[in-house]
Write a protein that holds these residues in place. Structure first.
Motif, PDB file in Angstrom:
ATOM      1  N   GLN A 337      35.359  33.780  38.601  1.00 14.75           N
ATOM      2  CA  GLN A 337      34.744  34.455  39.750  1.00 14.75           C
ATOM      3  C   GLN A 337      33.574  33.669  40.333  1.00 14.75           C
ATOM      4  O   GLN A 337      33.054  34.020  41.393  1.00 14.75           O
ATOM      5  CB  GLN A 337      34.294  35.865  39.365  1.00 14.75           C
ATOM      6  N   ASN A 450      38.885  42.329  45.625  1.00 16.38           N
ATOM      7  CA  ASN A 450      39.310  41.835  44.307  1.00 16.38           C
ATOM      8  C   ASN A 450      39.958  40.461  44.402  1.00 16.38           C
ATOM      9  O   ASN A 450      39.734  39.588  43.558  1.00 16.38           O
ATOM     10  CB  ASN A 450      40.306  42.814  43.675  1.00 16.38           C
ATOM     11  N   TYR A 454      38.531  37.050  42.386  1.00 15.18           N
ATOM     12  CA  TYR A 454      39.259  36.426  41.294  1.00 15.18           C
ATOM     13  C   TYR A 454      39.861  35.076  41.659  1.00 15.18           C
ATOM     14  O   TYR A 454      40.450  34.424  40.801  1.00 15.18           O
ATOM     15  CB  TYR A 454      40.374  37.357  40.806  1.00 15.18           C
TER      16      TYR A 454
END
Length: 520
Positions: A337, A450, A454
């Motif tokens: 991340q 998200n 990621y």
């Protein structure tokens, strides 16, 4: 379960502390066996170690300092004998590969006398503790969770992250430039090396063993993390298999069979020394298998890479085969991340990675020119010095020290994103001539972010998803994690007809760039 994992973590830290402590437990005494194992007989008349023989050193730094002084004096004798006192090659005639062997064969004491016992204790404790920490994760509910990962950057880059990064950087500096200070580790793994290749362990064997174990152990963690996704489980198993079999075991077995050390899955220009004169000579002199290795490597470059990249994009190599990618996907996963998603980082990325590719091509052209003509100068450039610079700055400093040591600071794909010339080569094919893309359904995107969080390659995936843009980027390694973490199924990895890879562009005020038609 938390207490159990804390105990396992504590035991793992103890095993690492034990491994590091080995470097300070032995003594050093130069002897005839060490000298004969380190130098050719042709140099015996020039050697000057009289002041060191039969002297016991408790401090490795003092021992290495005296060795360097004696080797320098011996090198000066060689240079004087050849009337080439200012010739750098002559001045270093005894240095290449000799110092590590000399120190290793001079080791005496606790580690040297108990290497088998220490090997079993340290590796069993370390691997057992690591697996004990990971296995309870299989009891958790399947699925990747955000868990406020947006707010974890400071935590990941905190004192633990910086400490891990610092240790990794120190390890790579010692590995590449001061391996004589890690001889106890080489003695520790000698039994494994002797059983596979028949040779004593070098620093590269030790590194390859640690590298492989890291991928295998952290691969188990990925199986726990990806219980909900068969695709990721197979992908993880793939990188574990190729690293263990093709990158580590098979090359060592080839050495045992007196064949060239060769990783069949390592492709130029990532394998930048493939066309070096000593490698070409080794292939040619090794008979039919050596010739096969040479043609296999060329076939991979000219046929396999374009063909597989056309059908599957970068993911066939970067996410399924490559050892660098395998380490990034396993050991480096906790830091994925941290990749910078800014437009500025993307611009730097494009310039850096393609510059490395150009440099690799120029360096290789110079090496081949020297091999076929015998001339070490091409357009006033010393080809040997050029390949030395490439090996030092790209092969060692960038790929190793920065590429892995900066995991906790810049994410797990620093090398793949900014430096890998093979990734640049495949990325150009993926961007302009490939069936691979990640399709999006912008109508269902809820902008949770998200996917962007990621993305280990620093791609702002959400930006595409919000606009229904297919993702066709040279940097994308096709890991598929963005698709797995999407709660609405907006993203999908596809290998279909080239037609429709790019959606109709939606121009917006993002530096006047349509991300549906971004450059590489």
């Amino acid at each position: 379960m938390k207490n159990f994992q804390n105990i396992a973590l504590g035991l793992f830290v103890c095993s690492m502390a034990m491994l590091i402590s080995l470097l300070f437990l032995d003594r050093y005494q130069l002897n005839e066996n060490a000298i004969s194992a380190s130098f050719d007989d042709r140099y015996s008349s020039y050697l000057d170690f009289d002041d060191m023989e039969n002297r016991v050193y408790d401090n490795k730094f003092n021992f290495v300092a005296d060795l360097n002084a004696s080797i320098n004096l011996s090198n000066e004798r060689i240079a004087d004998h050849n009337n080439q006192a200012n010739n750098e090659t002559q001045l270093n005639a005894l240095r290449a590969g000799s110092l590590v062997t000399l120190v290793k064969h001079s080791n005496t004491g606790f580690v040297s006398d108990n290497n088998v016992m220490l090997l079993w204790v340290i590796f069993s404790l370390g691997l057992g503790a690591a697996l004990a920490y990971i296995l309870p994760k299989f009891l958790l509910k399947p699925g990747i969770k955000n868990d406020h990962i947006y707010h974890s950057k400071n935590k990941a880059r905190g004192w633990i992250g910086y400490s891990i990064g610092g240790l990794l950087i120190i390890f790579y500096v010692i590995l590449y430039w001061f391996p004589e200070y890690m001889t106890e580790w080489l003695i520790l793994v000698d039994p494994i090396s002797l059983s596979i290749s028949g040779n004593e362990a070098s620093q590269w064997f030790f590194y390859g063993l640690l590298y492989t174990l890291a991928i295998l152990v952290m691969g188990v963690r990925m199986f726990a993390k990806y219980q909900h996704s068969k695709y990721h489980q197979v992908r993880t198993a793939s990188v574990m298999f190729f690293q263990t079999a093709f990158a580590f075991t098979i090359p060592e077995i080839l050495v045992r069979l007196q064949q060239p050390y060769f990783n069949f899955m390592n492709i130029w220009p990532l394998n930048y020394d493939f066309f070096f004169d000593y490698k070409l000579s080794e292939f040619i002199s090794s008979g039919s298998l050596g010739i096969f290795m040479l043609f296999w490597g060329i076939l991979l470059i000219l046929v396999a890479v374009p063909l597989f990249s056309y059908f599957y994009g970068k993911r066939w190599y970067c996410s399924w085969i490559c050892g660098c990618g395998g380490l990034a996907e396993t050991l480096g996963d906790p830091y994925r991340q941290l990749s910078d998603k800014s437009l500025g980082a993307w611009k730097v990325e494009r310039w850096m990675i393609h510059s490395v590719l150009v440099l690799a091509v120029v360096m290789t052209a110079g090496v081949l020119y020297t091999f076929f003509t015998g001339s070490a100068t091409l357009l006033f450039i010393d080809t040997y010095y050029l390949r030395y610079l490439y090996g030092f700055f790209i092969g060692a400093a960038f790929a190793g020290v920065v590429g892995v040591g900066f995991y906790p600071m810049m994410g797990n794909r620093v090398w793949c994103r900014f430096g890998c010339p093979l990734a640049a080569y495949i990325g150009i094919i993926q961007r302009f001539k490939s069936r691979f893309r990640i399709t999006t359904n912008g109508g269902q995107c809820i902008s949770c972010g998200n996917c962007s969080t990621y993305c280990e390659m620093g791609i702002d995936v959400r930006w595409y998803a919000q606009r229904g843009q297919n993702i066709v980027r040279a940097s994308c390694v096709g890991c598929g994690v963005c698709s797995s973490v999407c709660p609405r199924g907006v993203l999908k990895l596809e290998n279909k007809s080239e037609k429709g890879r790019f959606n109709e562009a939606i121009l917006i005020g993002h530096d006047n760039i349509s991300l549906g038609k971004q450059d590489v």
